[in-house]
Design a protein around this motif. Structure first.
Motif, PDB file in Angstrom:
ATOM      1  N   LYS A   1      36.600  47.971  43.066  1.00 19.53           N
ATOM      2  CA  LYS A   1      37.017  48.058  41.495  1.00 19.53           C
ATOM      3  C   LYS A   1      35.700  48.068  40.491  1.00 19.53           C
ATOM      4  CE  LYS A   1      39.742  46.414  37.662  1.00 19.53           C
ATOM      5  NZ  LYS A   1      40.554  45.148  36.986  1.00 19.53           N
ATOM      6  N   LEU A   2      35.270  49.311  39.863  1.00 27.23           N
ATOM      7  CA  LEU A   2      34.237  49.260  39.188  1.00 27.23           C
ATOM      8  C   LEU A   2      34.201  48.572  37.998  1.00 27.23           C
ATOM      9  CD1 LEU A   2      32.009  51.252  40.584  1.00 27.23           C
ATOM     10  CD2 LEU A   2      34.376  51.813  41.165  1.00 27.23           C
ATOM     11  N   LYS A   3      33.240  47.801  37.679  1.00 28.95           N
ATOM     12  CA  LYS A   3      33.075  46.768  36.652  1.00 28.95           C
ATOM     13  C   LYS A   3      32.418  47.662  35.161  1.00 28.95           C
ATOM     14  CE  LYS A   3      31.620  42.632  38.878  1.00 28.95           C
ATOM     15  NZ  LYS A   3      30.425  41.469  39.011  1.00 28.95           N
ATOM     16  N   ASN A   4      31.701  48.822  35.454  1.00 29.86           N
ATOM     17  CA  ASN A   4      31.153  49.401  34.289  1.00 29.86           C
ATOM     18  C   ASN A   4      31.629  50.986  34.490  1.00 29.86           C
ATOM     19  OD1 ASN A   4      29.674  50.829  32.320  1.00 29.86           O
ATOM     20  ND2 ASN A   4      27.982  49.266  32.516  1.00 29.86           N
ATOM     21  N   THR A   5      32.662  51.288  33.819  1.00 29.78           N
ATOM     22  CA  THR A   5      33.316  52.600  34.010  1.00 29.78           C
ATOM     23  C   THR A   5      32.192  53.806  33.245  1.00 29.78           C
ATOM     24  OG1 THR A   5      35.564  52.006  33.782  1.00 29.78           O
ATOM     25  CG2 THR A   5      35.157  54.218  33.320  1.00 29.78           C
TER      26      THR A   5
ATOM     27  N   ARG B   1      39.568  56.987  41.996  1.00 28.13           N
ATOM     28  CA  ARG B   1      40.491  56.956  41.125  1.00 28.13           C
ATOM     29  C   ARG B   1      40.421  56.436  39.631  1.00 28.13           C
ATOM     30  NH1 ARG B   1      44.129  55.048  45.454  1.00 28.13           N
ATOM     31  NH2 ARG B   1      43.996  53.277  44.338  1.00 28.13           N
ATOM     32  N   PHE B   2      40.695  57.049  38.456  1.00 31.64           N
ATOM     33  CA  PHE B   2      40.849  56.257  37.365  1.00 31.64           C
ATOM     34  C   PHE B   2      42.333  56.610  36.668  1.00 31.64           C
ATOM     35  CE2 PHE B   2      40.370  57.202  32.688  1.00 31.64           C
ATOM     36  CZ  PHE B   2      39.997  56.218  32.216  1.00 31.64           C
ATOM     37  N   ASP B   3      42.872  55.502  36.211  1.00 32.49           N
ATOM     38  CA  ASP B   3      44.027  55.473  36.098  1.00 32.49           C
ATOM     39  C   ASP B   3      44.312  55.495  34.442  1.00 32.49           C
ATOM     40  OD1 ASP B   3      43.704  52.904  35.427  1.00 32.49           O
ATOM     41  OD2 ASP B   3      44.963  52.041  36.809  1.00 32.49           O
ATOM     42  N   GLY B   4      43.367  55.630  33.762  1.00 30.88           N
ATOM     43  CA  GLY B   4      43.505  55.644  32.240  1.00 30.88           C
ATOM     44  C   GLY B   4      42.959  54.147  31.809  1.00 30.88           C
ATOM     45  N   ALA B   5      42.714  53.292  32.498  1.00 30.45           N
ATOM     46  CA  ALA B   5      42.535  51.953  32.364  1.00 30.45           C
ATOM     47  C   ALA B   5      41.208  51.574  33.064  1.00 30.45           C
ATOM     48  CB  ALA B   5      43.595  51.008  32.194  1.00 30.45           C
ATOM     49  N   GLY B   6      41.157  51.829  34.349  1.00 30.94           N
ATOM     50  CA  GLY B   6      40.326  51.211  35.314  1.00 30.94           C
ATOM     51  C   GLY B   6      39.889  52.164  36.333  1.00 30.94           C
ATOM     52  N   LEU B   7      38.598  52.194  37.076  1.00 29.63           N
ATOM     53  CA  LEU B   7      38.127  52.800  37.946  1.00 29.63           C
ATOM     54  C   LEU B   7      38.350  52.186  39.282  1.00 29.63           C
ATOM     55  CD1 LEU B   7      36.696  55.884  38.228  1.00 29.63           C
ATOM     56  CD2 LEU B   7      34.842  54.861  37.604  1.00 29.63           C
TER      57      LEU B   7
ATOM     58  N   THR C   1      39.502  60.232  26.331  1.00 31.17           N
ATOM     59  CA  THR C   1      39.534  59.977  27.662  1.00 31.17           C
ATOM     60  C   THR C   1      40.501  60.679  28.425  1.00 31.17           C
ATOM     61  OG1 THR C   1      38.504  57.917  27.097  1.00 31.17           O
ATOM     62  CG2 THR C   1      39.286  57.985  29.337  1.00 31.17           C
ATOM     63  N   PRO C   2      40.129  61.143  29.652  1.00 34.03           N
ATOM     64  CA  PRO C   2      41.112  61.655  30.509  1.00 34.03           C
ATOM     65  C   PRO C   2      42.334  60.691  30.628  1.00 34.03           C
ATOM     66  CG  PRO C   2      39.043  62.013  31.663  1.00 34.03           C
ATOM     67  CD  PRO C   2      38.979  61.252  30.361  1.00 34.03           C
ATOM     68  N   LEU C   3      43.432  61.248  30.728  1.00 33.07           N
ATOM     69  CA  LEU C   3      44.827  60.398  31.216  1.00 33.07           C
ATOM     70  C   LEU C   3      44.787  59.638  32.494  1.00 33.07           C
ATOM     71  CD1 LEU C   3      47.713  62.403  29.901  1.00 33.07           C
ATOM     72  CD2 LEU C   3      46.372  60.431  28.794  1.00 33.07           C
ATOM     73  N   SER C   4      43.893  60.315  33.571  1.00 32.01           N
ATOM     74  CA  SER C   4      43.884  60.057  34.800  1.00 32.01           C
ATOM     75  C   SER C   4      42.930  61.184  35.659  1.00 32.01           C
ATOM     76  CB  SER C   4      44.996  59.692  35.549  1.00 32.01           C
ATOM     77  OG  SER C   4      45.749  61.066  35.941  1.00 32.01           O
ATOM     78  N   PHE C   5      42.086  60.662  36.602  1.00 31.72           N
ATOM     79  CA  PHE C   5      41.603  61.680  37.441  1.00 31.72           C
ATOM     80  C   PHE C   5      41.683  60.990  38.951  1.00 31.72           C
ATOM     81  CE2 PHE C   5      37.601  60.009  35.626  1.00 31.72           C
ATOM     82  CZ  PHE C   5      37.140  59.405  37.052  1.00 31.72           C
TER      83      PHE C   5
END
Length: 161
Positions: free
Chosen positions: A5-9, A115-121, A76-80
């Motif tokens: 889980k990335l701390k700094n998106t 994966r980015f879900d809109g909130a976290g990476l 910000t993208p919704l997700s990617f």
């Protein structure tokens, strides 16, 4: 398989889209959801070229600017999600450096799923072999290599549960 889980998106996205940090990885596939869903297949269409390129997949370097152009903007993208694979050359280097009982031809891929879900990476590793094997040494080495790579690049993370 491990999940980070990335701390700094923002730092991760800067390295992903604006630097050469991931350029040597192969781009297997991706999807970006903004006002539309953009799906990108990294498989090279060799008939497009006069001189057929080596390999089956484009590098991230070849697609980074396109993906950046889809992602950039005020919103910000919704997700990617992006699926990267370690190149065959780097896979061979890992096998050799760690003296593993594998040949690069045995390996379908050493994957990094972003994966980015809109909130976290989150980044999840994956290993695929062309034939079944009880030997998990390559998977363990790949799972150890990714956190070292992230540490080396200053990408702060926590191991996800």
């Amino acid at each position: 398989m491990i999940a980070l889980k990335l701390k700094n998106t923002k730092n991760f996205m800067t390295q992903l889209l604006l630097s050469d940090t991931f350029d040597n990885f192969l781009f297997i596939e991706g999807e970006v959801v903004t006002f539309n869903t953009f799906t990108i297949d990294g498989f090279i269409q060799k008939d497009f070229y006069e001189d057929s390129p080596e390999g089956d997949y484009a590098s991230w370097k070849q697609l980074r600017e396109l993906c950046f152009s889809i992602i950039k903007g005020k919103r910000t993208p919704l997700s990617f999600r992006f699926v990267f694979s370690l190149s065959p050359e780097n896979t061979a280097r890992l096998i050799e450096q760690k003296s593993l009982d594998f040949h690069v031809s045995d390996v379908q891929g050493l994957y990094l799923n972003i994966r980015f879900d809109g909130a976290g990476l989150q980044c999840v590793t994956g290993t695929s072999l062309k034939a079944f094997s009880m030997d998990k040494s390559l998977e363990r080495e790949w799972d150890a290599m990714v956190p070292r790579f992230f540490d080396q690049k200053g990408l702060a993370f926590d191991l996800a549960e």
